[in-house]
Design a protein around this motif. Sequence first.
Motif, PDB file in Angstrom:
ATOM      1  N   TYR A  39       0.833  -1.200   0.000  1.00 44.00           N
ATOM      2  CA  TYR A  39       0.000   0.000   0.000  1.00 44.00           C
ATOM      3  C   TYR A  39       0.869   1.253   0.000  1.00 44.00           C
ATOM      4  CZ  TYR A  39      -3.821   3.148   1.127  1.00 44.00           C
ATOM      5  OH  TYR A  39      -4.735   4.159   1.082  1.00 44.00           O
ATOM      6  N   LEU A  40       1.930   1.243   0.825  1.00 42.90           N
ATOM      7  CA  LEU A  40       2.825   2.402   0.869  1.00 42.90           C
ATOM      8  C   LEU A  40       3.528   2.602  -0.469  1.00 42.90           C
ATOM      9  CD1 LEU A  40       4.367   2.101   4.433  1.00 42.90           C
ATOM     10  CD2 LEU A  40       2.941   3.956   3.570  1.00 42.90           C
ATOM     11  N   ASN A  41       3.877   1.499  -1.111  1.00 42.53           N
ATOM     12  CA  ASN A  41       4.510   1.612  -2.428  1.00 42.53           C
ATOM     13  C   ASN A  41       3.553   2.215  -3.451  1.00 42.53           C
ATOM     14  OD1 ASN A  41       7.085   0.658  -1.857  1.00 42.53           O
ATOM     15  ND2 ASN A  41       6.463  -1.487  -2.044  1.00 42.53           N
ATOM     16  N   LYS A  42       2.252   1.868  -3.350  1.00 41.96           N
ATOM     17  CA  LYS A  42       1.259   2.467  -4.248  1.00 41.96           C
ATOM     18  C   LYS A  42       1.125   3.965  -3.990  1.00 41.96           C
ATOM     19  CE  LYS A  42      -1.596  -1.675  -4.911  1.00 41.96           C
ATOM     20  NZ  LYS A  42      -2.923  -2.293  -4.637  1.00 41.96           N
ATOM     21  N   ILE A  43       1.120   4.325  -2.700  1.00 42.00           N
ATOM     22  CA  ILE A  43       1.045   5.747  -2.348  1.00 42.00           C
ATOM     23  C   ILE A  43       2.255   6.486  -2.902  1.00 42.00           C
ATOM     24  CG2 ILE A  43       1.107   7.399  -0.441  1.00 42.00           C
ATOM     25  CD1 ILE A  43      -1.584   6.085  -0.729  1.00 42.00           C
ATOM     26  N   LYS A  44       3.440   5.882  -2.746  1.00 47.19           N
ATOM     27  CA  LYS A  44       4.666   6.509  -3.234  1.00 47.19           C
ATOM     28  C   LYS A  44       4.612   6.675  -4.759  1.00 47.19           C
ATOM     29  CE  LYS A  44       9.698   6.127  -3.052  1.00 47.19           C
ATOM     30  NZ  LYS A  44       9.862   6.541  -4.453  1.00 47.19           N
ATOM     31  N   THR A  45       4.156   5.633  -5.445  1.00 49.54           N
ATOM     32  CA  THR A  45       4.048   5.710  -6.914  1.00 49.54           C
ATOM     33  C   THR A  45       3.079   6.816  -7.348  1.00 49.54           C
ATOM     34  OG1 THR A  45       4.530   3.352  -7.116  1.00 49.54           O
ATOM     35  CG2 THR A  45       3.459   4.410  -8.988  1.00 49.54           C
ATOM     36  N   THR A  46       1.973   6.936  -6.622  1.00 50.42           N
ATOM     37  CA  THR A  46       0.977   7.965  -6.937  1.00 50.42           C
ATOM     38  C   THR A  46       1.535   9.364  -6.708  1.00 50.42           C
ATOM     39  OG1 THR A  46      -0.787   6.433  -6.309  1.00 50.42           O
ATOM     40  CG2 THR A  46      -1.357   8.767  -6.458  1.00 50.42           C
ATOM     41  N   ILE A  47       2.251   9.534  -5.599  1.00 51.27           N
ATOM     42  CA  ILE A  47       2.871  10.839  -5.298  1.00 51.27           C
ATOM     43  C   ILE A  47       3.871  11.208  -6.393  1.00 51.27           C
ATOM     44  CG2 ILE A  47       4.465  12.020  -3.725  1.00 51.27           C
ATOM     45  CD1 ILE A  47       3.041  10.578  -1.426  1.00 51.27           C
TER      46      ILE A  47
ATOM     47  N   TRP B 156       4.995  19.207  -6.877  1.00 51.92           N
ATOM     48  CA  TRP B 156       6.408  19.528  -6.625  1.00 51.92           C
ATOM     49  C   TRP B 156       7.211  18.251  -6.382  1.00 51.92           C
ATOM     50  CZ3 TRP B 156       2.584  22.428  -3.816  1.00 51.92           C
ATOM     51  CH2 TRP B 156       2.360  23.713  -4.335  1.00 51.92           C
ATOM     52  N   ASN B 157       6.991  17.254  -7.221  1.00 48.62           N
ATOM     53  CA  ASN B 157       7.659  15.970  -6.975  1.00 48.62           C
ATOM     54  C   ASN B 157       9.165  16.022  -7.153  1.00 48.62           C
ATOM     55  OD1 ASN B 157       7.784  16.146  -9.739  1.00 48.62           O
ATOM     56  ND2 ASN B 157       6.551  14.307 -10.156  1.00 48.62           N
ATOM     57  N   ASN B 158       9.656  17.084  -7.782  1.00 45.98           N
ATOM     58  CA  ASN B 158      11.113  17.220  -7.906  1.00 45.98           C
ATOM     59  C   ASN B 158      11.761  17.637  -6.582  1.00 45.98           C
ATOM     60  OD1 ASN B 158      11.157  16.545 -10.626  1.00 45.98           O
ATOM     61  ND2 ASN B 158      10.821  18.676 -11.282  1.00 45.98           N
ATOM     62  N   ASN B 159      10.930  18.126  -5.657  1.00 49.43           N
ATOM     63  CA  ASN B 159      11.460  18.605  -4.373  1.00 49.43           C
ATOM     64  C   ASN B 159      11.186  17.652  -3.217  1.00 49.43           C
ATOM     65  OD1 ASN B 159      12.320  21.036  -5.596  1.00 49.43           O
ATOM     66  ND2 ASN B 159      10.267  21.926  -5.368  1.00 49.43           N
ATOM     67  N   ILE B 160      10.785  16.446  -3.523  1.00 50.17           N
ATOM     68  CA  ILE B 160      10.467  15.475  -2.463  1.00 50.17           C
ATOM     69  C   ILE B 160      11.740  15.055  -1.741  1.00 50.17           C
ATOM     70  CG2 ILE B 160       9.665  13.120  -2.018  1.00 50.17           C
ATOM     71  CD1 ILE B 160       7.665  13.499  -4.278  1.00 50.17           C
ATOM     72  N   ASN B 161      11.681  15.072  -0.402  1.00 47.55           N
ATOM     73  CA  ASN B 161      12.784  14.581   0.432  1.00 47.55           C
ATOM     74  C   ASN B 161      12.402  13.188   0.920  1.00 47.55           C
ATOM     75  OD1 ASN B 161      14.389  13.986   2.808  1.00 47.55           O
ATOM     76  ND2 ASN B 161      15.056  16.119   2.748  1.00 47.55           N
ATOM     77  N   GLU B 162      13.040  12.175   0.354  1.00 42.22           N
ATOM     78  CA  GLU B 162      12.681  10.799   0.672  1.00 42.22           C
ATOM     79  C   GLU B 162      12.901  10.478   2.151  1.00 42.22           C
ATOM     80  OE1 GLU B 162      11.181   8.658  -1.113  1.00 42.22           O
ATOM     81  OE2 GLU B 162      11.233   9.658  -3.061  1.00 42.22           O
TER      82      GLU B 162
END
Length: 412
Positions: A64-72, A78-84
């Motif tokens: 589920y978390l992987n799906k959320i991450k893929t969707t984000i 601003w997905n270029n500024n995501i801090n993992e």
Amino acid sequence: MEEKKKRIYRTIMIIVLTAFVTFMLTSFWMYSNFNENNQTLSITENGGLLKELTSSSDSNIEKYLNKIKTTIDKYYLWNNNINEEDLKNGAIEGYVAGLGDEYTEYIPADKMKDYKDNIMGSFVGVGIYMVADEKSDRVLVYYPIPESPAEKAGIKSGDLIISVDGTEYTAKDFDRIASFIKGEEGTKVNLVIEREGERLSFDLIREKITTNPITIKMLENDIGYLKLPSFDDDTANGFKDKVNELQKQGAKKLIIDLRNNGGGIVDEAVDIADMFLDKGKTIYSSVDNKDKKTVTSSKNDPIFAMNVIILVNENSASASEILACSMQDNERAKLVGTKTYGKGIIQTLLSLADGSGLKITTEQYYTPKEVSIHKEGIKPDEEVNLPDTVKSVYRLEESEDTQLQKAVEMLK
């Protein structure tokens, strides 16, 4: 002292672990290896066991978390500024918060040093103990450490912290406000506080603070008074030195003030109880999630024989309650004041290989008479309320301290 350092603390001391941490901490294999002289608690990774140790629900969480991450990644503006790293920490913090246990928390790696320093009683800051004050909805100064920048500047017990460097905070920010007050040694921080309706601004220079909060004084009738605000590393040795100092000044009876003491390192409270109880007396017992019971008893003959009164109130919690109940149940001291807070559980801080930590509730403890005080508190032998004229339990004049007055009366 060296023997003490070799012990495993059963409380919020640092247990060093070996760990393999997945994104959601789902692949832990925990085992413990105990022998008479050494105790270790380890978390290790074993590739062959991962499938066996990961439940189907855990697997679903990861998916589920992987799906959320893929969707984000696909839709977030601003997905270029995501801090993992921030996402990972936020996910873990939320997962742990889902337990609904206010005492269990995840500590990210960049906050662990400060967290450990606070536990050990040494840090860089301005030198104040703080509590969350529900009445005012502010973080309140419980105690400025003697000779600290805060005390030298004139900050007092009972002051309400309004803002730090221009940002306002409330009682709900208690868990994070310390990180804004602390900082690099030699840097400046501004605190705005409120005292009796007036707001005051203080510019303070951060210093290395080594806590030694125990204060003493002599009262009438050869009574020594000792205020103990917290149980930090080496508090028991400091306590012993202060009682010896009081005895040199003529003290034959002792008042220990645990009011507003929220606890700390349980082993320090145990060591203090050991100074008063006969050898072999139960100090407290604890039970873990496998119903394994451990009894902690006094190991030495008592070194102090004086009569003792312990002052407690609704803010006396955790390690304070362990000391109080051990002395009360063993008829070694009378308790005076109001019913204690009622924190009858113990946390252990697990330090993980990536530098992060997990402070987790591991045991429930019981009094020597095998009573659980969790969410119940300890009833004092003499219940004494403060006068209605007292504005703050954190700032008391001796003339209005009816609890202290009662303790003195009982020791005459």
